[in-house]
Design a protein around this motif. Structure first.
Motif, PDB file in Angstrom:
ATOM      1  N   MET A 146       0.843  -1.207   0.000  1.00  0.00           N
ATOM      2  CA  MET A 146       0.000   0.000   0.000  1.00  0.00           C
ATOM      3  C   MET A 146       0.878   1.257   0.000  1.00  0.00           C
ATOM      4  N   GLU A 147       0.469   2.274  -0.783  1.00  0.00           N
ATOM      5  CA  GLU A 147       1.232   3.528  -0.828  1.00  0.00           C
ATOM      6  C   GLU A 147       0.576   4.568   0.075  1.00  0.00           C
ATOM      7  N   LEU A 148       1.402   5.337   0.806  1.00  0.00           N
ATOM      8  CA  LEU A 148       0.895   6.407   1.673  1.00  0.00           C
ATOM      9  C   LEU A 148       1.537   7.709   1.230  1.00  0.00           C
ATOM     10  N   GLN A 149       0.720   8.739   1.042  1.00  0.00           N
ATOM     11  CA  GLN A 149       1.256  10.011   0.575  1.00  0.00           C
ATOM     12  C   GLN A 149       1.190  11.056   1.672  1.00  0.00           C
ATOM     13  N   GLY A 150       2.322  11.628   2.036  1.00  0.00           N
ATOM     14  CA  GLY A 150       2.346  12.740   2.984  1.00  0.00           C
ATOM     15  C   GLY A 150       2.441  14.044   2.227  1.00  0.00           C
ATOM     16  N   GLY A 151       2.732  15.118   2.950  1.00  0.00           N
ATOM     17  CA  GLY A 151       2.873  16.420   2.309  1.00  0.00           C
ATOM     18  C   GLY A 151       4.142  16.469   1.465  1.00  0.00           C
ATOM     19  N   VAL A 152       5.104  15.623   1.808  1.00  0.00           N
ATOM     20  CA  VAL A 152       6.402  15.653   1.129  1.00  0.00           C
ATOM     21  C   VAL A 152       6.789  14.270   0.610  1.00  0.00           C
ATOM     22  N   ASN A 153       6.625  13.270   1.462  1.00  0.00           N
ATOM     23  CA  ASN A 153       7.138  11.930   1.143  1.00  0.00           C
ATOM     24  C   ASN A 153       6.075  10.970   0.636  1.00  0.00           C
ATOM     25  N   GLN A 154       6.531  10.029  -0.187  1.00  0.00           N
ATOM     26  CA  GLN A 154       5.686   8.892  -0.538  1.00  0.00           C
ATOM     27  C   GLN A 154       6.267   7.662   0.157  1.00  0.00           C
ATOM     28  N   LEU A 155       5.400   6.957   0.905  1.00  0.00           N
ATOM     29  CA  LEU A 155       5.825   5.807   1.702  1.00  0.00           C
ATOM     30  C   LEU A 155       5.132   4.552   1.184  1.00  0.00           C
ATOM     31  N   SER A 156       5.773   3.404   1.400  1.00  0.00           N
ATOM     32  CA  SER A 156       5.122   2.126   1.073  1.00  0.00           C
ATOM     33  C   SER A 156       4.986   1.313   2.341  1.00  0.00           C
ATOM     34  N   LEU A 157       3.816   0.704   2.494  1.00  0.00           N
ATOM     35  CA  LEU A 157       3.583  -0.209   3.617  1.00  0.00           C
ATOM     36  C   LEU A 157       3.692  -1.621   3.055  1.00  0.00           C
ATOM     37  N   ILE A 158       4.755  -2.341   3.461  1.00  0.00           N
ATOM     38  CA  ILE A 158       5.013  -3.680   2.934  1.00  0.00           C
ATOM     39  C   ILE A 158       5.068  -4.653   4.109  1.00  0.00           C
ATOM     40  N   ASP A 159       4.127  -5.587   4.156  1.00  0.00           N
ATOM     41  CA  ASP A 159       4.043  -6.566   5.257  1.00  0.00           C
ATOM     42  C   ASP A 159       4.089  -5.873   6.626  1.00  0.00           C
ATOM     43  N   GLY A 160       3.342  -4.807   6.756  1.00  0.00           N
ATOM     44  CA  GLY A 160       3.240  -4.114   8.038  1.00  0.00           C
ATOM     45  C   GLY A 160       4.436  -3.234   8.374  1.00  0.00           C
ATOM     46  N   VAL A 161       5.392  -3.111   7.440  1.00  0.00           N
ATOM     47  CA  VAL A 161       6.575  -2.270   7.699  1.00  0.00           C
ATOM     48  C   VAL A 161       6.574  -1.099   6.716  1.00  0.00           C
ATOM     49  N   LEU A 162       6.762   0.116   7.262  1.00  0.00           N
ATOM     50  CA  LEU A 162       6.787   1.298   6.401  1.00  0.00           C
ATOM     51  C   LEU A 162       8.170   1.486   5.809  1.00  0.00           C
ATOM     52  N   HIS A 163       8.200   1.780   4.518  1.00  0.00           N
ATOM     53  CA  HIS A 163       9.459   2.064   3.832  1.00  0.00           C
ATOM     54  C   HIS A 163       9.452   3.540   3.440  1.00  0.00           C
ATOM     55  N   ARG A 164      10.460   4.270   3.924  1.00  0.00           N
ATOM     56  CA  ARG A 164      10.540   5.710   3.685  1.00  0.00           C
ATOM     57  C   ARG A 164      11.786   6.011   2.849  1.00  0.00           C
ATOM     58  N   PRO A 165      11.754   7.100   2.081  1.00  0.00           N
ATOM     59  CA  PRO A 165      12.976   7.467   1.345  1.00  0.00           C
ATOM     60  C   PRO A 165      14.143   7.657   2.325  1.00  0.00           C
ATOM     61  N   ARG A 166      15.327   7.245   1.902  1.00  0.00           N
ATOM     62  CA  ARG A 166      16.493   7.404   2.782  1.00  0.00           C
ATOM     63  C   ARG A 166      17.161   8.752   2.504  1.00  0.00           C
ATOM     64  N   HIS A 167      17.571   9.405   3.580  1.00  0.00           N
ATOM     65  CA  HIS A 167      18.239  10.704   3.454  1.00  0.00           C
ATOM     66  C   HIS A 167      19.548  10.669   4.238  1.00  0.00           C
ATOM     67  N   SER A 168      20.310  11.751   4.154  1.00  0.00           N
ATOM     68  CA  SER A 168      21.607  11.785   4.853  1.00  0.00           C
ATOM     69  C   SER A 168      21.413  11.738   6.371  1.00  0.00           C
ATOM     70  N   TRP A 169      20.205  12.116   6.848  1.00  0.00           N
ATOM     71  CA  TRP A 169      19.946  12.141   8.292  1.00  0.00           C
ATOM     72  C   TRP A 169      19.252  10.867   8.796  1.00  0.00           C
TER      73      TRP A 169
END
Ligand SMILES: Nc1ncnc2c1ncn2[C@@H]1O[C@H](COP(=O)(O)OP(=O)(O)O)[C@@H](O)[C@H]1O
Ligand SMILES: [Mg+2]
Length: 249
Positions: free
Chosen positions: A1-24
């Protein structure tokens, strides 16, 4: 499932959220580990990084903000639990030992009393039984003064806007004043003109960030400016300058 925030697009895969990786992201994962060790409930579990490099965190159950749930986020019960949550979160962050050599999103601000979330708002909280029970989106976290986070929290939760355009909720000056006092009383901080000025500084920093990111080619921020968000914040700064005294008395 895809989740859209104000900035990021996240994926929910097997109950785990995947977020874009950044330097922080490494610093944020380390900080989330600390919060769990400190016993704070209601923040995502840090689950490391996926083979494709994305950051993995646990999904927090609860009601999140969208057009259909706005009303549920502006009750006194939510306001009180938000103030309590922010206080507990800050207190749990005090003895965090930073991961050396890894940046935060923002340059730390002095005095670095706590780790600020820097985006503590209804749209980053999950409710359970009508109370704030979860906080997510730690991308903008960085060391800073408690009141820097409080300033943004009261702006978003009371909310202290000139018009309902930003939050979707209409609240008059008297009600803003009452809710501001309630939040500050529960957190345990003074209500003074310095706090209102800090809200204005926080909004100015936000506008500057939007302009900087848009100029660097960030499409999410460019679309916020195209939608007039910077103008809304400027209008709110003018409103707070005009009504600061009324809000604190
Ligand atoms: N750990 C989480 N648990 C539950 N929902 C989450 C979590 N992280 C994000 N979400 C949902 O995904 C949306 C977008 O994520 P978020 O990290 O807030 O992105 P953005 O930085 O774009 O605001 C959130 O508004 C929320 O509905
Ligand atoms: Mg968010």
């Amino acid at each position: 499932m895809e989740l859209q925030g104000g900035v990021n697009q996240l994926s929910l895969i097997d109950g785990v959220l995947h977020r874009p990786r950044h330097s922080w992201s490494e610093q944020v994962q380390s900080f989330l580990h600390h919060l769990h060790r400190a016993g704070l409930k209601g923040v995502p579990r840090p689950l490391g990084f996926a083979p494709d490099g994305r950051e993995r965190v646990s999904y927090l159950p609860g009601l999140t903000l969208d057009q259909s749930t706005i009303k549920a986020f502006y009750t006194d019960r939510v306001l009180i639990s938000a103030a309590r949550f922010l206080r507990q979160f800050h207190d749990a962050s005090v003895d965090y030992v930073e991961l050396e050599g890894h940046p935060w999103f923002e340059t730390p601000l002095e005095p670095a009393e706590v780790i600020c979330h820097n985006d503590f708002a209804p749209y980053n909280c999950a409710l359970k039984k009508g109370q704030v029970a979860g906080l997510f989106d730690f991308d903008t976290a960085s060391p800073g003064p408690r009141r820097w986070d409080i300033a943004y929290a009261v702006y978003r939760f009371c909310p202290l806007s000139a018009s309902p355009t930003g939050s979707g909720i209409s609240i008059n000056l008297d009600e803003q004043r009452r809710r501001l006092h309630l939040f500050c009383q529960i957190y345990g901080t003074n209500i003074d003109l310095a706090l209102i000025r800090l809200v204005c500084s926080r909004l100015t920093a936000l506008v500057n960030l939007m302009l900087r990111e848009a100029a660097a080619g960030n499409e999410a921020f460019s679309s916020h400016i195209a939608a007039g968000h910077d103008k809304l914040y400027q209008a709110d700064i003018a409103y707070l300058n005009q009504h600061g005294e009324a809000l604190i008395n």
